[in-house]
Design a protein around this motif. Structure first.
Motif, short mmCIF file in Angstrom:
data_model
loop_
_atom_site.label_atom_id
_atom_site.label_comp_id
_atom_site.label_asym_id
_atom_site.label_seq_id
_atom_site.Cartn_x
_atom_site.Cartn_y
_atom_site.Cartn_z
N ASN A 142 1.02 -1.41 0.35
CA ASN A 142 0.07 0.08 -0.13
C ASN A 142 0.96 1.36 -0.39
O ASN A 142 0.08 2.28 -0.05
CB ASN A 142 -1.17 0.01 1.24
CG ASN A 142 -1.95 -1.12 0.92
OD1 ASN A 142 -2.63 -1.10 0.54
ND2 ASN A 142 -2.32 -1.43 2.24
N ARG A 155 -4.86 -0.52 -10.14
CA ARG A 155 -4.56 0.79 -9.13
C ARG A 155 -5.19 1.44 -8.71
O ARG A 155 -4.96 1.96 -7.60
CB ARG A 155 -3.10 0.90 -10.05
CG ARG A 155 -1.72 1.32 -9.53
CD ARG A 155 -2.42 1.23 -7.94
NE ARG A 155 -0.91 -0.80 -7.44
CZ ARG A 155 0.24 -0.82 -8.04
NH1 ARG A 155 0.68 -0.05 -7.55
NH2 ARG A 155 1.17 -1.69 -7.84
N LYS A 206 -7.66 0.77 -6.53
CA LYS A 206 -7.05 0.83 -5.57
C LYS A 206 -6.34 2.07 -4.43
O LYS A 206 -6.34 1.75 -2.93
CB LYS A 206 -5.36 -0.27 -5.17
CG LYS A 206 -5.51 -0.92 -4.84
CD LYS A 206 -4.28 -2.19 -4.61
CE LYS A 206 -3.51 -2.58 -3.45
NZ LYS A 206 -1.63 -3.20 -3.22
#
Length: 450
Positions: free
Chosen positions: A223, A265, A268
């Motif tokens: 992350n 992505r 996310k």
């Protein structure tokens, strides 16, 4: 080899003249499946002229607005024969160019840049390795001066880049840091550059090329990108934060940067706790290689990414040519390919800006130059000038009919309109923004006080 080149040139000539067909994508022709989240391509035969006609249709729909003027006197009587002078002050679309510190001591380069562009990306001058080559020794003198120049000439600047996920672009001292120290150093870097330019930039590339590379994810966890986007957002909450990646439009065979992976992505990052309110944008580098551009793939990708509703910037656009070709052939083909990708990109209204990479040869543009050493246009420069002129309304004059009405189709942007009474020569002027929402019902009322 010579035979192959001649055949290749023949194909390019036929493409340019429209004598052979090309494939046009049905804009509804992408789909996702449970097995593979990807772009589905369906082809239909269209000539080059039909392809160009479709592009113009999309430009008219997405980048232009039909204005209906109603000219009256104070008593609401229609003014027949009123002359309307329509002047476009700014455009909603930005032409930009890469900029380096070499501009700071070159007056001619400054004049050239300011006369053409409304947006800029700094090549290296905002990158961490440039501002802090040694730990604790920060130097922002170059980007400070470059941003001052941009501000003085109304040029918006992207923050390229806060961090870069490619290991080879980390300073040696950064590479050697253990995870805990790396996080401290990276946070310090984020705080330093973002606080310094808070509110002054149009956007930040927070983690450059984090699809192809993972320097920070390997050391700080999966992350890492999301964490740094969160940190930048908390410091500069009103500025748009971008991903910035290569090969998403350029190379259908690059498995790392396909559009579905780009969106995965991006989503996310947005889904990470605290990131739901981040203003996100899509940055596409657009470094096209030494081969014909697959416009069908480009169209599908831009159509798919446009559905996010996020602004799309083409951040580093250039077209590389095969060094094995002779100079004349290389120059001719480069202009053909460049025009194709510029026209296809511009017809997607979600593309808010195109940054040419680079412009003047003083910046050592080894791939594509707009000028020579004397700031005289190359063929690339001529093409871009021509498209700049084509994609603006410019100064327009129309006359009202017997009902005091006049109609004109204009590019979106800021306008000044002056109405002149045909009898008294008394005039009335108004300045307003034109886009799909700023002019209710596309009607502009002008009143002449004569």
């Amino acid at each position: 080899m010579k035979t192959l080149i001649n055949f290749f040139l023949l194909i390019c000539f036929l493409l340019a003249s429209g004598d052979i067909t090309r494939a046009l994508i049905n804009e509804d022709s992408y789909a996702t499946t449970k097995e593979e989240n990807t772009v589905k391509t369906l082809f239909s035969p269209y000539t080059k002229q039909e392809w160009r006609s479709y592009q113009q249709k999309k430009i008219n729909e997405g980048r232009k607005t039909q204005l209906n003027f109603i000219i009256t006197y104070p008593n609401k009587t229609a003014v027949k024969g009123a002359k309307l002078y329509i002047k476009q002050l700014t455009s909603d679309f930005h032409w930009g160019c890469g900029m380096t510190h070499r501009i700071l001591n070159n007056l001619a380069y400054k004049k050239w840049f300011a006369s053409k562009f409304t947006a800029a990306d700094f090549h290296n001058e905002l990158k961490w390795y440039y501002t802090e080559p040694k730990p604790g020794q920060e130097n922002y003198s170059d980007p400070d001066a470059m941003l001052k120049f941009a501000d003085e000439h109304g040029i918006i600047v992207r923050g390229h880049t806060v961090l870069w996920d490619d290991v080879k672009y980390q300073q040696k001292w950064v590479r050697k840091l253990p995870p805990e120290k790396l996080l401290q150093a990276a946070n310090k870097r984020v705080d330093s550059v973002v606080k310094r330019y808070k509110g002054r930039l149009v956007g930040w590339d927070v983690m450059n090329e984090n699809l192809h590379h993972n320097f920070y994810e390997k050391r700080l966890g999966k992350n890492a990108s999301a964490l740094f986007y969160n940190r930048v957002h908390n410091i500069d909450p009103h500025t748009t934060l971008y991903m910035n990646e290569f090969n998403t439009t350029e190379n259908v065979n690059d498995k790392w940067a396909r559009p579905e992976k780009y969106l995965r992505r991006l989503n996310k990052i947005r889904a990470y706790p605290g990131n739901s309110d981040i203003k996100m944008g899509i940055g596409l580098q657009c470094h096209y290689g030494a081969e014909p551009i697959d416009l069908h793939y480009v169209r599908n990708v831009l159509t798919l990414l446009s559905q996010t509703g996020l602004p799309i910037w083409l951040t580093e656009l250039d077209v590389k040519m095969d060094p094995g070709l002779d100079n004349k052939t290389r120059s001719e083909l480069q202009v053909i390919y460049l025009e194709e990708i510029l026209r296809e990109s511009f017809c997607h209204a979600s593309v808010k800006a195109i940054i040419i990479w680079t412009g003047a040869s003083i910046d050592g543009c080894d791939v594509m130059c707009m000028t020579n050493e004397k700031l005289e246009n190359t063929r690339v420069g001529d093409l871009i000038d021509r498209l700049m002129e084509e994609w603006k309304t410019g100064n327009t004059e129309v006359v009202s009919d017997s009902k005091g009405m006049s109609r004109v189709l204009v590019f979106n942007g800021q306008y000044e309109v002056t109405a002149v009474d045909p009898v008294t020569n008394v005039s009335s002027s108004v300045t307003f923004k034109v886009d799909k929402v700023s002019v209710p019902d596309n009607i502009v009322h002008l009143q002449i006080l004569g």
